[in-house]
Design an enzyme around this catalytic site. Structure first.
Site, mmCIF file in Angstrom:
data_model
loop_
_atom_site.group_PDB
_atom_site.id
_atom_site.type_symbol
_atom_site.label_atom_id
_atom_site.label_comp_id
_atom_site.label_asym_id
_atom_site.label_seq_id
_atom_site.Cartn_x
_atom_site.Cartn_y
_atom_site.Cartn_z
ATOM 1 N N ASP A 99 -11.122 -2.286 -17.547
ATOM 2 C CA ASP A 99 -11.265 -0.910 -17.080
ATOM 3 C C ASP A 99 -10.669 -0.741 -15.678
ATOM 4 O O ASP A 99 -10.935 -1.539 -14.782
ATOM 5 C CB ASP A 99 -12.746 -0.526 -17.066
ATOM 6 C CG ASP A 99 -12.952 0.965 -16.841
ATOM 7 O OD1 ASP A 99 -12.176 1.756 -17.418
ATOM 8 O OD2 ASP A 99 -13.862 1.327 -16.099
ATOM 9 N N ASP A 100 -9.837 0.284 -15.518
ATOM 10 C CA ASP A 100 -9.292 0.638 -14.200
ATOM 11 C C ASP A 100 -8.589 -0.536 -13.522
ATOM 12 O O ASP A 100 -8.738 -0.755 -12.314
ATOM 13 C CB ASP A 100 -10.403 1.169 -13.279
ATOM 14 C CG ASP A 100 -10.920 2.517 -13.749
ATOM 15 O OD1 ASP A 100 -10.157 3.233 -14.427
ATOM 16 O OD2 ASP A 100 -12.076 2.849 -13.454
ATOM 17 N N CYS A 118 -9.319 7.663 -19.218
ATOM 18 C CA CYS A 118 -10.139 6.648 -19.867
ATOM 19 C C CYS A 118 -10.307 6.852 -21.377
ATOM 20 O O CYS A 118 -9.793 6.099 -22.190
ATOM 21 C CB CYS A 118 -11.506 6.611 -19.176
ATOM 22 S SG CYS A 118 -12.661 5.425 -19.879
#
Length: 268
Positions: free
Chosen positions: A102-103, A136
């Site tokens: 994530d990210d 996302c």
């Protein structure tokens, strides 16, 4: 076609008439001349009355040229029927392990040497990969479907335009893989709002539904994936609650479940 010559035995029919196979192939021989017999060979030579007499279907396990001829006393033997059966090796289907972070920016990978040696160098490196919607939830829905957000329905992280409840639970990658003989597993965070919003395809309370296509479903039930302790997981429709003990640390729980699934498939 003309009328068959009654003084000549009809040419046998080989069924199927050649082709390819991967493990074994059953072959049947027939002819239309009443009272005639069929003799056949499996080495490519023309058969005669000393060749094997056909009495029942036979099975091939290697590449073979089948030749057959019909015989009957008082009639001219038939022509020779021929068919080639080729054994092929079934293409090995790759195993697919997809790990999503994530990210994470690309530059940080330079510091993660194990990612390079254990994953990147042994897997597939997409040098021209383009994210068409770098948000996302829409982005994760895209790799689950291969579709643009306008097709899979997720155009934001939360309702009214996005999140789990907007995801169209059809034509998705895991379902296609499962229908083609793969064992599939989802372990970890799903889409935003799983456990909060109910999608139109489910009649169950939020967080109790299992999306299509998964043999193993092991997903956190919470708005944003939950913390590392005191969380709930839906395991194939059963809700499991984890506490604050060291053994409940979510990263370890997910890792152990993933390894157990992979080990179980090792022989397949």
């Amino acid at each position: 076609t003309g009328t068959p010559d009654p003084t000549i035995v009809s040419t046998p029919t080989i069924s199927p008439n050649g082709g390819t196979f991967t493990t074994s192939q059953s072959v049947t021989l027939t002819l239309s001349t009443t009272g005639a017999t069929i003799h056949y060979t499996l080495n490519g030579t023309d058969p005669d009355t000393t060749s094997t007499l056909y009495t029942a279907p036979f099975t091939l396990t290697e590449t073979t040229t089948v030749k057959a001829r019909g015989y009957k006393t008082g009639l001219t033997p038939s022509g020779v029927a021929s068919a080639v059966f080729t054994k092929t090796t079934a293409a090995a289907r790759p195993n697919i392990v997809l790990i999503t972070t994530d990210d994470q920016d690309y530059a940080s990978l330079s510091k993660m040497t194990h990612i390079h040696t254990l994953i990147k160098n042994l897997g597939v490196n997409f040098t021209n990969h383009i994210v068409n919607f770098s948000v996302c939830c829409p982005s994760r829905a895209t790799w689950r479907t291969g579709q643009h957000s306008t097709n899979h329905g997720v155009e934001n992280n939360l309702l009214p335009d996005g999140g789990h409840a907007r995801f169209r639970n059809t034509n998705i990658l895991p379902l296609a893989l499962k229908n083609n003989g793969y064992k599939t597993a989802h372990i970890g965070k799903w889409l935003n709002s799983y456990g909060t919003d109910v999608p139109p395809w489910s009649s169950l309370p939020a967080g109790q539904e299992v999306p299509a296509g998964w043999d193993l479903w092991f997903s956190k039930v919470s708005e944003h994936g939950g913390g590392y302790f005191n969380y709930t997981i839906n395991e194939n429709g059963t809700l499991r609650t984890f506490g604050s003990a060291a053994v409940d640390y979510s990263t370890d729980v997910m890792t152990q479940r993933a390894l157990a699934f992979l080990d179980a498939q090792a022989a397949s």
